[in-house]
Design a protein around this motif. Structure first.
Motif: not given
Length: 311
Positions: A126-147
């Motif tokens: 009943n739960n949704p699929n989750v597609q996971l991408d990993n990144c090495s630089k953990c401190s950089e803020l994600i930009d939901f406008n471009t990513e």
């Protein structure tokens, strides 16, 4: 050889009548079939009569309140059960594809917490699929406008954009770790010499820990060896290459299997941590809320009894 049949729906009875028969055949009861389908027993009976008239075959023998499948009815029910099973699976697969959630996470957090949690989540259909991408630089803020991610695991101090929904998962607790016996060998010297291992973005971790813990170590630090990720730092420590200063939550497995040990049993809080973040206004915001609540319940910091935690 696979048989292909041209579908002529004019020669097929109504789907709701077929479903009523399949349920009645499975339960061997019109009453239970009616309860499952949320219709009346009379409606189930009429649907069965529609099929019997359509095929000009008797599907049930009626013996008072009881109904028993005929030979024809039993054969037809077996075929329908298989067909409805495939139909449900097709709908389920299509539904899951439609609500796939894309998230981004630091590699070390994924390896040590997130992947295991998501595997348990995926066991529930009943739960949704989750597609996971990993990144090495953990401190950089994600930009939901471009990513183009629906959500992310974000490392930081919790002071994030006001446009984000934020769920705190784990606080960071720095502690020195090393391979068993590494410091025991060095302490035969008057001034034990050691290499300090740390992630590239966290060069000040060792001095920060020394200051906050107020522990006077007898170590003579020879070099400070940086690595690209925390996971590489932990791997180097396991190989006996030096003393690593890392988040205690990321080395629970190594401490449990005794590939790493704690020479100084003091963990200090950095004010940083890991958060599940997502934009406030999302078409699938309900699914993201369910995911964040699940991660909050699944990813729990279990404190170690013999460690002193300094805030």
């Amino acid at each position: 050889m696979e048989q292909h049949i041209n579908m002529d729906w004019m020669k097929t009875p109504p789907l709701y009548a077929l479903k009523a028969f399949e349920a009645a055949a499975r339960h061997q009861s019109f009453t239970q079939a009616a309860h499952e389908l949320a219709i009346t027993q009379s409606a189930v009976s009429k649907h069965i009569q529609t099929l019997e008239e359509f095929f000009d075959r008797k599907l049930f023998d009626r013996k008072g309140p009881r109904v028993i499948l005929t030979r024809d009815g039993k054969s037809f029910a077996e075929g329908l059960q298989s067909a409805f099973s495939e139909l449900c699976m097709a709908c389920h697969n299509f539904s899951r594809q439609d609500i796939t959630i894309h998230i981004k996470s630091p590699t070390t957090f994924s390896l040590r917490w997130l992947i295991a949690a998501l595997r348990k989540l995926q066991d529930d259909i009943n739960n949704p699929n989750v597609q996971l991408d990993n990144c090495s630089k953990c401190s950089e803020l994600i930009d939901f406008n471009t990513e183009h991610y629906d959500g992310a695991i974000q490392y930081g101090n919790g002071m994030f954009p006001a446009s984000w929904e934020i769920t705190s998962l784990l606080d960071e607790w720095l502690i020195p770790v090393c391979a068993p016996g590494l410091l025991a060998q060095e302490r035969n010297m008057s001034a034990p010499e050691i290499d300090v291992l740390y992630p590239k973005s966290r060069e000040g971790n060792w001095l920060f820990w020394c200051k906050k813990s107020r522990y006077k170590t007898d170590l003579n630090v020879i070099t400070h060896q940086p690595f690209d990720t925390t996971d590489l730092v932990i791997s180097a420590a396991v190989q006996g290459l030096g003393l690593a200063i890392v988040d205690l939550n990321m080395v629970k497995t190594e401490l449990k299997n005794h590939t790493l040990t704690l020479p100084y049993k003091i963990a200090v809080r950095t004010g940083q941590g890991y958060y599940f973040v997502r934009p406030r206004h999302q078409p699938i915001n309900e699914k993201l809320s369910l995911l964040s609540n699940y991660l909050k319940a699944e990813i729990i910091e279990d404190r170690i009894d013999y460690v002193t935690y300094v805030t």
